[in-house]
Write an enzyme that holds these catalytic residues in place. Sequence first.
Site, PDB file in Angstrom:
ATOM      1  N   LYS A   1      47.933  41.254  54.928  1.00 40.40           N
ATOM      2  CA  LYS A   1      46.805  40.323  55.063  1.00 40.40           C
ATOM      3  C   LYS A   1      46.565  40.093  56.563  1.00 40.40           C
ATOM      4  CE  LYS A   1      47.210  39.365  50.557  1.00 40.40           C
ATOM      5  NZ  LYS A   1      46.205  39.673  49.548  1.00 40.40           N
TER       6      LYS A   1
ATOM      7  N   HIS B   1      46.740  49.598  41.166  1.00 39.87           N
ATOM      8  CA  HIS B   1      46.318  48.199  41.163  1.00 39.87           C
ATOM      9  C   HIS B   1      45.307  47.991  40.042  1.00 39.87           C
ATOM     10  CE1 HIS B   1      44.513  44.397  42.351  1.00 39.87           C
ATOM     11  NE2 HIS B   1      45.596  44.186  43.054  1.00 39.87           N
ATOM     12  N   ARG B   2      45.335  46.800  39.427  1.00 39.73           N
ATOM     13  CA  ARG B   2      44.507  46.577  38.246  1.00 39.73           C
ATOM     14  C   ARG B   2      43.265  45.732  38.530  1.00 39.73           C
ATOM     15  NH1 ARG B   2      47.667  42.069  34.533  1.00 39.73           N
ATOM     16  NH2 ARG B   2      48.145  40.602  36.200  1.00 39.73           N
TER      17      ARG B   2
END
Length: 455
Positions: free
Chosen positions: A166, A285-286
Amino acid sequence: SVGFKAGVKDYKLTYYTPDYETKDTDILAAFRVTPQPGVPPEEAGAAVAAESSTGTWTTVWTDGLTSLDRYKGRCYHIEPVAGEESQFIAYVAYPLDLFEEGSVTNMFTSIVGNVFGFKALRALRLEDLRIPNAYVKTFQGPPHGIQVERDKLNKYGRPLLGCTIKPKLGLSAKNYGRAVYECLRGGLDFTKDDENVNSQPFMRWRDRFLFCAEALYKAQAETGEIKGHYLNATAGTCEEMIKRAVFARELGVPIVMHDYLTGGFTANTSLAHYCRDNGLLLHIHRAMHAVIDRQKNHGMHFRVLAKALRLSGGDHIHSGTVVGKLEGEREITLGFVDLLRDDFVEKDRSRGIYFTQDWVSLPGVLPVASGGIHVWHMPALTEIFGDDSVLQFGGGTLGHPWGNAPGAVANRVALEACVQARNEGRDLASEGNQIIREASKWSPELAAACEVWKE
Protein backbone atom coordinates in the site's frame (compact mmCIF):
# COMPACT_ATOMS: atom_id res chain seq x y z
CA SER A 1 -53.03 -36.76 -36.22
CA VAL A 2 -50.50 -34.07 -35.33
CA GLY A 3 -46.86 -35.09 -34.88
CA PHE A 4 -46.58 -33.30 -31.52
CA LYS A 5 -48.79 -31.32 -29.18
CA ALA A 6 -48.06 -27.62 -29.62
CA GLY A 7 -48.42 -25.09 -26.85
CA VAL A 8 -47.01 -23.92 -23.53
CA LYS A 9 -46.57 -26.71 -21.00
CA ASP A 10 -45.89 -27.30 -17.31
CA TYR A 11 -42.21 -27.92 -16.62
CA LYS A 12 -42.89 -30.30 -13.75
CA LEU A 13 -44.35 -32.94 -16.07
CA THR A 14 -40.95 -33.48 -17.69
CA TYR A 15 -38.34 -32.04 -15.36
CA TYR A 16 -39.49 -32.92 -11.83
CA THR A 17 -38.47 -36.56 -11.27
CA PRO A 18 -38.39 -37.40 -7.53
CA ASP A 19 -37.72 -41.09 -8.27
CA TYR A 20 -34.51 -40.38 -10.20
CA GLU A 21 -31.38 -42.08 -8.86
CA THR A 22 -28.39 -39.81 -9.45
CA LYS A 23 -25.49 -41.23 -11.45
CA ASP A 24 -21.82 -41.00 -10.46
CA THR A 25 -21.21 -39.04 -13.65
CA ASP A 26 -23.95 -36.44 -13.08
CA ILE A 27 -23.10 -32.89 -12.11
CA LEU A 28 -25.31 -32.14 -9.11
CA ALA A 29 -26.41 -28.65 -8.10
CA ALA A 30 -28.14 -27.34 -4.99
CA PHE A 31 -30.20 -24.20 -5.66
CA ARG A 32 -31.88 -22.02 -3.04
CA VAL A 33 -35.13 -21.10 -4.78
CA THR A 34 -37.50 -18.26 -3.83
CA PRO A 35 -40.49 -18.59 -6.20
CA GLN A 36 -43.02 -15.87 -7.01
CA PRO A 37 -46.18 -16.14 -4.87
CA GLY A 38 -48.46 -18.90 -6.17
CA VAL A 39 -45.75 -20.88 -7.98
CA PRO A 40 -45.55 -24.36 -6.39
CA PRO A 41 -42.07 -25.65 -5.37
CA GLU A 42 -42.15 -28.58 -7.83
CA GLU A 43 -42.89 -26.29 -10.76
CA ALA A 44 -40.20 -23.77 -9.73
CA GLY A 45 -37.60 -26.51 -9.17
CA ALA A 46 -38.46 -28.12 -12.50
CA ALA A 47 -38.26 -24.74 -14.22
CA VAL A 48 -34.70 -24.29 -12.94
CA ALA A 49 -33.72 -27.75 -14.21
CA ALA A 50 -35.35 -27.12 -17.58
CA GLU A 51 -34.04 -23.62 -18.24
CA SER A 52 -30.48 -24.57 -17.34
CA SER A 53 -30.48 -27.64 -19.61
CA THR A 54 -32.70 -28.64 -22.56
CA GLY A 55 -35.94 -26.79 -21.87
CA THR A 56 -37.53 -23.94 -23.73
CA TRP A 57 -40.85 -22.28 -22.95
CA THR A 58 -42.91 -24.10 -25.57
CA THR A 59 -42.90 -27.41 -27.39
CA VAL A 60 -40.70 -27.35 -30.50
CA TRP A 61 -40.71 -29.91 -33.30
CA THR A 62 -36.92 -30.37 -33.12
CA ASP A 63 -37.45 -32.01 -29.70
CA GLY A 64 -38.35 -35.06 -31.78
CA LEU A 65 -34.84 -35.23 -33.24
CA THR A 66 -33.12 -35.91 -29.93
CA SER A 67 -33.57 -37.94 -26.78
CA LEU A 68 -34.77 -35.65 -24.02
CA ASP A 69 -34.35 -38.37 -21.43
CA ARG A 70 -30.67 -38.56 -22.16
CA TYR A 71 -29.93 -34.86 -22.10
CA LYS A 72 -32.34 -33.15 -19.73
CA GLY A 73 -31.55 -31.74 -16.31
CA ARG A 74 -33.75 -33.19 -13.59
CA CYS A 75 -34.98 -31.72 -10.34
CA TYR A 76 -34.76 -34.87 -8.20
CA HIS A 77 -35.30 -33.57 -4.66
CA ILE A 78 -36.83 -30.58 -2.90
CA GLU A 79 -36.33 -29.73 0.76
CA PRO A 80 -37.72 -26.85 2.80
CA VAL A 81 -35.37 -24.28 4.34
CA ALA A 82 -35.73 -24.05 8.12
CA GLY A 83 -37.13 -20.68 9.17
CA GLU A 84 -37.92 -19.54 5.62
CA GLU A 85 -41.47 -20.23 4.48
CA SER A 86 -41.10 -19.08 0.91
CA GLN A 87 -37.72 -20.73 0.24
CA PHE A 88 -36.59 -24.25 -0.49
CA ILE A 89 -33.52 -26.07 -1.77
CA ALA A 90 -33.95 -27.69 -5.18
CA TYR A 91 -31.47 -30.40 -6.14
CA VAL A 92 -30.82 -30.71 -9.85
CA ALA A 93 -28.87 -33.43 -11.69
CA TYR A 94 -27.28 -32.68 -15.07
CA PRO A 95 -26.02 -35.41 -17.41
CA LEU A 96 -22.28 -35.15 -18.06
CA ASP A 97 -22.77 -34.86 -21.83
CA LEU A 98 -24.21 -31.35 -21.47
CA PHE A 99 -20.77 -29.95 -20.68
CA GLU A 100 -17.61 -29.33 -22.67
CA GLU A 101 -14.56 -31.03 -21.18
CA GLY A 102 -12.12 -28.84 -19.30
CA SER A 103 -14.23 -25.67 -19.58
CA VAL A 104 -15.34 -23.92 -16.40
CA THR A 105 -16.75 -21.25 -18.71
CA ASN A 106 -19.12 -23.71 -20.36
CA MET A 107 -20.07 -25.28 -17.03
CA PHE A 108 -21.21 -21.92 -15.68
CA THR A 109 -22.87 -20.83 -18.91
CA SER A 110 -24.95 -23.99 -18.78
CA ILE A 111 -25.80 -24.07 -15.09
CA VAL A 112 -26.18 -20.37 -14.22
CA GLY A 113 -26.17 -18.69 -17.62
CA ASN A 114 -29.83 -18.00 -18.24
CA VAL A 115 -32.00 -19.18 -15.42
CA PHE A 116 -31.32 -16.42 -12.88
CA GLY A 117 -33.54 -13.91 -14.69
CA PHE A 118 -36.44 -16.35 -14.85
CA LYS A 119 -39.85 -14.70 -14.28
CA ALA A 120 -41.39 -17.45 -12.11
CA LEU A 121 -38.63 -16.96 -9.53
CA ARG A 122 -38.20 -14.04 -7.14
CA ALA A 123 -34.63 -15.07 -6.43
CA LEU A 124 -32.24 -17.95 -7.04
CA ARG A 125 -28.92 -18.86 -5.46
CA LEU A 126 -26.54 -21.66 -6.41
CA GLU A 127 -25.35 -23.01 -3.05
CA ASP A 128 -23.12 -25.89 -4.11
CA LEU A 129 -22.03 -28.10 -7.01
CA ARG A 130 -20.90 -31.72 -7.00
CA ILE A 131 -18.33 -32.15 -9.77
CA PRO A 132 -18.14 -35.84 -10.78
CA ASN A 133 -14.76 -37.61 -11.00
CA ALA A 134 -15.08 -38.02 -14.76
CA TYR A 135 -15.43 -34.25 -15.21
CA VAL A 136 -12.73 -33.31 -12.67
CA LYS A 137 -10.30 -35.43 -14.66
CA THR A 138 -10.76 -33.23 -17.75
CA PHE A 139 -9.19 -30.26 -15.91
CA GLN A 140 -5.53 -29.54 -15.26
CA GLY A 141 -6.39 -27.73 -12.03
CA PRO A 142 -3.84 -25.72 -10.02
CA PRO A 143 -0.49 -25.23 -11.81
CA HIS A 144 1.44 -26.78 -8.91
CA GLY A 145 -0.54 -27.27 -5.73
CA ILE A 146 0.37 -27.13 -2.07
CA GLN A 147 3.07 -29.78 -1.86
CA VAL A 148 5.00 -28.70 -4.95
CA GLU A 149 4.83 -25.08 -3.79
CA ARG A 150 6.36 -25.98 -0.42
CA ASP A 151 9.11 -27.90 -2.20
CA LYS A 152 9.85 -24.97 -4.53
CA LEU A 153 9.97 -22.52 -1.62
CA ASN A 154 11.62 -24.95 0.81
CA LYS A 155 9.24 -23.84 3.59
CA TYR A 156 7.48 -26.43 5.73
CA GLY A 157 5.46 -26.79 8.90
CA ARG A 158 3.99 -23.31 9.13
CA PRO A 159 1.63 -20.95 7.32
CA LEU A 160 3.27 -18.59 4.81
CA LEU A 161 3.27 -14.83 5.38
CA GLY A 162 2.32 -12.18 2.85
CA CYS A 163 1.64 -8.47 2.59
CA THR A 164 -0.18 -6.31 0.06
CA ILE A 165 1.87 -3.23 -0.86
CA LYS A 166 0.00 0.00 0.00
CA PRO A 167 -0.83 2.70 -0.95
CA LYS A 168 -2.19 0.59 -3.72
CA LEU A 169 -2.31 3.36 -6.31
CA GLY A 170 0.14 6.19 -6.87
CA LEU A 171 3.61 4.84 -6.01
CA SER A 172 6.31 4.94 -8.67
CA ALA A 173 7.87 1.63 -9.66
CA LYS A 174 11.12 2.31 -7.83
CA ASN A 175 9.43 3.28 -4.56
CA TYR A 176 7.13 0.30 -4.93
CA GLY A 177 10.12 -2.00 -5.28
CA ARG A 178 11.65 -0.43 -2.18
CA ALA A 179 8.51 -1.23 -0.17
CA VAL A 180 8.64 -4.82 -1.44
CA TYR A 181 12.28 -5.17 -0.43
CA GLU A 182 11.71 -3.85 3.10
CA CYS A 183 8.88 -6.32 3.74
CA LEU A 184 10.75 -9.34 2.39
CA ARG A 185 13.96 -8.41 4.21
CA GLY A 186 12.04 -8.29 7.49
CA GLY A 187 10.87 -11.88 7.22
CA LEU A 188 7.78 -12.17 5.03
CA ASP A 189 7.63 -14.92 2.41
CA PHE A 190 5.59 -12.95 -0.12
CA THR A 191 4.50 -9.47 -1.02
CA LYS A 192 1.59 -8.75 -3.31
CA ASP A 193 0.45 -6.39 -6.02
CA ASP A 194 -2.94 -5.00 -5.14
CA GLU A 195 -5.70 -6.40 -7.34
CA ASN A 196 -6.24 -3.02 -9.04
CA VAL A 197 -2.57 -2.55 -9.86
CA ASN A 198 -2.35 -3.53 -13.53
CA SER A 199 -0.53 -1.02 -15.75
CA GLN A 200 -1.54 2.56 -15.03
CA PRO A 201 0.05 5.88 -16.07
CA PHE A 202 1.89 6.34 -12.75
CA MET A 203 3.44 2.85 -12.89
CA ARG A 204 3.64 0.75 -16.02
CA TRP A 205 3.73 -3.00 -15.55
CA ARG A 206 7.18 -3.63 -17.03
CA ASP A 207 8.87 -1.13 -14.71
CA ARG A 208 7.12 -2.60 -11.71
CA PHE A 209 8.10 -6.14 -12.65
CA LEU A 210 11.77 -5.12 -12.97
CA PHE A 211 12.02 -3.27 -9.67
CA CYS A 212 10.11 -5.98 -7.80
CA ALA A 213 12.40 -8.66 -9.20
CA GLU A 214 15.40 -6.64 -8.05
CA ALA A 215 13.88 -6.29 -4.57
CA LEU A 216 13.23 -10.02 -4.47
CA TYR A 217 16.77 -11.06 -5.34
CA LYS A 218 18.30 -8.59 -2.91
CA ALA A 219 16.09 -9.84 -0.06
CA GLN A 220 16.85 -13.46 -0.96
CA ALA A 221 20.58 -12.83 -0.88
CA GLU A 222 20.28 -11.16 2.52
CA THR A 223 18.03 -13.66 4.26
CA GLY A 224 18.95 -16.96 2.63
CA GLU A 225 15.25 -17.68 2.15
CA ILE A 226 13.28 -17.92 -1.08
CA LYS A 227 11.07 -14.86 -1.54
CA GLY A 228 8.20 -14.06 -3.88
CA HIS A 229 6.16 -11.11 -5.05
CA TYR A 230 2.78 -11.72 -6.70
CA LEU A 231 3.21 -9.84 -9.97
CA ASN A 232 -0.29 -9.05 -11.19
CA ALA A 233 -0.50 -10.20 -14.81
CA THR A 234 -4.19 -9.30 -15.18
CA ALA A 235 -4.69 -7.27 -18.36
CA GLY A 236 -7.27 -6.10 -20.85
CA THR A 237 -6.63 -8.93 -23.30
CA CYS A 238 -5.49 -12.53 -22.92
CA GLU A 239 -2.53 -11.84 -25.19
CA GLU A 240 -1.33 -8.98 -23.01
CA MET A 241 -1.82 -11.11 -19.88
CA ILE A 242 0.33 -13.92 -21.28
CA LYS A 243 2.94 -11.36 -22.41
CA ARG A 244 3.25 -10.20 -18.80
CA ALA A 245 3.52 -13.76 -17.52
CA VAL A 246 6.26 -14.45 -20.09
CA PHE A 247 8.21 -11.41 -18.90
CA ALA A 248 7.86 -12.59 -15.29
CA ARG A 249 9.25 -15.96 -16.30
CA GLU A 250 12.18 -14.28 -18.09
CA LEU A 251 13.00 -12.39 -14.88
CA GLY A 252 13.08 -15.73 -13.09
CA VAL A 253 10.55 -14.78 -10.40
CA PRO A 254 8.59 -17.57 -8.68
CA ILE A 255 4.99 -16.36 -8.83
CA VAL A 256 2.45 -14.27 -10.76
CA MET A 257 -1.07 -13.24 -9.92
CA HIS A 258 -4.48 -12.97 -11.59
CA ASP A 259 -7.92 -11.54 -10.77
CA TYR A 260 -9.91 -14.55 -11.88
CA LEU A 261 -13.45 -13.19 -11.78
CA THR A 262 -12.83 -9.86 -13.49
CA GLY A 263 -10.30 -11.47 -15.84
CA GLY A 264 -12.70 -14.32 -16.60
CA PHE A 265 -12.42 -18.10 -16.40
CA THR A 266 -11.17 -18.56 -19.96
CA ALA A 267 -8.25 -16.18 -19.39
CA ASN A 268 -7.58 -17.74 -15.99
CA THR A 269 -7.41 -21.28 -17.33
CA SER A 270 -5.03 -20.16 -20.11
CA LEU A 271 -2.78 -18.51 -17.56
CA ALA A 272 -2.87 -21.57 -15.28
CA HIS A 273 -1.75 -23.77 -18.18
CA TYR A 274 1.07 -21.35 -18.99
CA CYS A 275 2.13 -21.32 -15.34
CA ARG A 276 2.36 -25.10 -15.11
CA ASP A 277 4.29 -25.33 -18.36
CA ASN A 278 6.78 -22.71 -17.16
CA GLY A 279 7.18 -23.39 -13.47
CA LEU A 280 5.39 -20.26 -12.23
CA LEU A 281 3.16 -20.34 -9.17
CA LEU A 282 -0.21 -18.60 -9.59
CA HIS A 283 -1.84 -16.43 -6.94
CA ILE A 284 -5.54 -15.75 -7.42
CA HIS A 285 -7.44 -12.73 -6.16
CA ARG A 286 -11.24 -12.84 -6.01
CA ALA A 287 -12.05 -9.19 -6.87
CA MET A 288 -15.80 -8.93 -7.73
CA HIS A 289 -16.80 -11.99 -5.71
CA ALA A 290 -19.14 -10.04 -3.41
CA VAL A 291 -21.14 -8.89 -6.42
CA ILE A 292 -21.95 -12.56 -6.98
CA ASP A 293 -21.93 -14.10 -3.51
CA ARG A 294 -22.96 -11.48 -0.95
CA GLN A 295 -26.75 -11.75 -1.18
CA LYS A 296 -28.07 -14.65 0.88
CA ASN A 297 -30.96 -15.45 -1.44
CA HIS A 298 -29.62 -14.67 -4.91
CA GLY A 299 -26.41 -15.28 -6.84
CA MET A 300 -23.82 -17.94 -6.09
CA HIS A 301 -22.14 -18.98 -2.88
CA PHE A 302 -18.39 -18.43 -2.77
CA ARG A 303 -17.80 -22.16 -2.28
CA VAL A 304 -18.98 -22.64 -5.87
CA LEU A 305 -16.56 -19.98 -7.11
CA ALA A 306 -13.81 -21.65 -5.06
CA LYS A 307 -14.51 -25.08 -6.58
CA ALA A 308 -14.52 -23.50 -10.03
CA LEU A 309 -11.15 -21.92 -9.35
CA ARG A 310 -9.64 -25.24 -8.30
CA LEU A 311 -10.76 -26.68 -11.63
CA SER A 312 -9.64 -23.66 -13.67
CA GLY A 313 -6.33 -23.40 -11.82
CA GLY A 314 -4.64 -21.34 -9.13
CA ASP A 315 -2.17 -22.08 -6.31
CA HIS A 316 -3.46 -19.49 -3.82
CA ILE A 317 -6.91 -17.96 -3.47
CA HIS A 318 -8.27 -15.30 -1.13
CA SER A 319 -10.93 -16.84 1.05
CA GLY A 320 -11.85 -14.51 3.91
CA THR A 321 -10.33 -14.28 7.38
CA VAL A 322 -12.99 -15.23 9.95
CA VAL A 323 -11.42 -12.52 12.18
CA GLY A 324 -10.57 -9.32 10.27
CA LYS A 325 -12.57 -6.54 8.61
CA LEU A 326 -14.50 -8.59 6.03
CA GLU A 327 -17.44 -10.82 6.86
CA GLY A 328 -17.13 -14.60 6.96
CA GLU A 329 -18.72 -17.17 9.24
CA ARG A 330 -16.23 -19.56 10.74
CA GLU A 331 -17.75 -22.97 9.98
CA ILE A 332 -18.86 -22.04 6.49
CA THR A 333 -15.44 -20.55 5.70
CA LEU A 334 -13.68 -23.65 6.99
CA GLY A 335 -15.99 -25.71 4.80
CA PHE A 336 -14.79 -24.17 1.56
CA VAL A 337 -11.21 -23.87 2.83
CA ASP A 338 -11.20 -27.67 3.12
CA LEU A 339 -12.81 -27.94 -0.32
CA LEU A 340 -9.81 -26.03 -1.64
CA ARG A 341 -7.10 -28.02 0.16
CA ASP A 342 -8.29 -31.57 0.70
CA ASP A 343 -8.55 -34.45 -1.73
CA PHE A 344 -11.89 -35.71 -0.41
CA VAL A 345 -14.54 -33.74 1.47
CA GLU A 346 -17.58 -35.32 3.11
CA LYS A 347 -21.04 -33.78 2.83
CA ASP A 348 -21.60 -31.69 5.95
CA ARG A 349 -24.54 -29.30 6.02
CA SER A 350 -23.36 -27.58 9.21
CA ARG A 351 -20.36 -26.34 7.18
CA GLY A 352 -22.45 -25.54 4.12
CA ILE A 353 -21.21 -28.55 2.16
CA TYR A 354 -24.21 -30.00 0.32
CA PHE A 355 -22.40 -32.81 -1.50
CA THR A 356 -19.50 -35.16 -0.90
CA GLN A 357 -16.75 -34.03 -3.27
CA ASP A 358 -13.91 -36.26 -4.47
CA TRP A 359 -11.15 -34.31 -6.21
CA VAL A 360 -9.39 -37.47 -7.46
CA SER A 361 -5.89 -36.16 -6.70
CA LEU A 362 -6.32 -32.76 -8.35
CA PRO A 363 -3.70 -30.54 -6.64
CA GLY A 364 -4.91 -28.40 -3.74
CA VAL A 365 -5.08 -24.61 -3.40
CA LEU A 366 -3.70 -22.62 -0.47
CA PRO A 367 -6.36 -20.41 1.11
CA VAL A 368 -5.24 -16.82 1.71
CA ALA A 369 -6.51 -14.97 4.78
CA SER A 370 -6.35 -11.26 4.09
CA GLY A 371 -8.10 -8.08 5.17
CA GLY A 372 -7.85 -6.15 8.42
CA ILE A 373 -5.75 -8.66 10.36
CA HIS A 374 -2.80 -7.87 12.66
CA VAL A 375 -0.46 -9.56 15.17
CA TRP A 376 -3.14 -10.09 17.85
CA HIS A 377 -5.10 -12.23 15.37
CA MET A 378 -2.12 -14.52 14.75
CA PRO A 379 -3.01 -17.26 17.30
CA ALA A 380 -6.58 -17.49 16.02
CA LEU A 381 -5.46 -17.56 12.38
CA THR A 382 -2.84 -20.23 13.07
CA GLU A 383 -5.46 -22.33 14.83
CA ILE A 384 -8.26 -21.83 12.32
CA PHE A 385 -6.32 -22.18 9.07
CA GLY A 386 -3.53 -24.54 10.13
CA ASP A 387 -0.23 -24.86 8.28
CA ASP A 388 -1.54 -24.89 4.73
CA SER A 389 -2.46 -21.26 4.31
CA VAL A 390 -1.09 -17.83 3.48
CA LEU A 391 -1.70 -15.12 6.07
CA GLN A 392 -1.67 -11.66 4.53
CA PHE A 393 -1.13 -8.54 6.60
CA GLY A 394 -1.28 -5.37 4.48
CA GLY A 395 -1.85 -2.52 6.92
CA GLY A 396 -0.82 -4.99 9.63
CA THR A 397 2.74 -4.83 8.24
CA LEU A 398 2.99 -1.40 6.63
CA GLY A 399 1.18 0.33 9.48
CA HIS A 400 3.97 -0.49 11.93
CA PRO A 401 5.24 2.73 13.55
CA TRP A 402 8.88 1.92 12.68
CA GLY A 403 8.28 1.02 9.02
CA ASN A 404 7.84 -1.99 6.76
CA ALA A 405 10.77 -4.17 7.75
CA PRO A 406 10.06 -3.99 11.51
CA GLY A 407 6.39 -4.61 10.68
CA ALA A 408 7.41 -7.75 8.83
CA VAL A 409 9.65 -8.80 11.73
CA ALA A 410 6.74 -8.41 14.15
CA ASN A 411 4.50 -10.65 12.05
CA ARG A 412 7.15 -13.30 11.54
CA VAL A 413 8.03 -13.40 15.26
CA ALA A 414 4.34 -13.65 16.17
CA LEU A 415 3.82 -16.47 13.66
CA GLU A 416 6.86 -18.47 14.78
CA ALA A 417 5.80 -18.04 18.42
CA CYS A 418 2.30 -19.34 17.68
CA VAL A 419 3.56 -22.31 15.65
CA GLN A 420 6.06 -23.22 18.37
CA ALA A 421 3.42 -22.92 21.11
CA ARG A 422 1.04 -25.10 19.11
CA ASN A 423 3.72 -27.70 18.51
CA GLU A 424 4.41 -27.77 22.25
CA GLY A 425 0.77 -28.62 22.82
CA ARG A 426 -0.47 -25.28 24.12
CA ASP A 427 -4.03 -24.15 23.40
CA LEU A 428 -3.93 -21.19 21.04
CA ALA A 429 -7.58 -20.30 21.57
CA SER A 430 -7.26 -19.70 25.31
CA GLU A 431 -3.57 -18.76 25.62
CA GLY A 432 -3.19 -16.78 22.39
CA ASN A 433 -2.78 -13.32 23.88
CA GLN A 434 -0.35 -14.60 26.48
CA ILE A 435 1.78 -16.29 23.80
CA ILE A 436 2.00 -13.01 21.85
CA ARG A 437 2.84 -11.06 25.02
CA GLU A 438 5.64 -13.47 25.96
CA ALA A 439 7.12 -13.26 22.47
CA SER A 440 6.98 -9.45 22.50
CA LYS A 441 9.30 -9.40 25.56
CA TRP A 442 12.28 -10.34 23.40
CA SER A 443 11.13 -8.65 20.18
CA PRO A 444 10.90 -4.85 20.34
CA GLU A 445 9.34 -4.85 16.87
CA LEU A 446 6.51 -7.10 18.04
CA ALA A 447 6.10 -5.09 21.25
CA ALA A 448 5.64 -1.92 19.19
CA ALA A 449 3.07 -3.65 16.96
CA CYS A 450 1.18 -4.88 20.04
CA GLU A 451 0.98 -1.27 21.23
CA VAL A 452 -0.45 0.06 17.97
CA TRP A 453 -3.14 -2.58 17.53
CA LYS A 454 -4.64 -3.27 20.93
CA GLU A 455 -6.11 -6.73 21.46
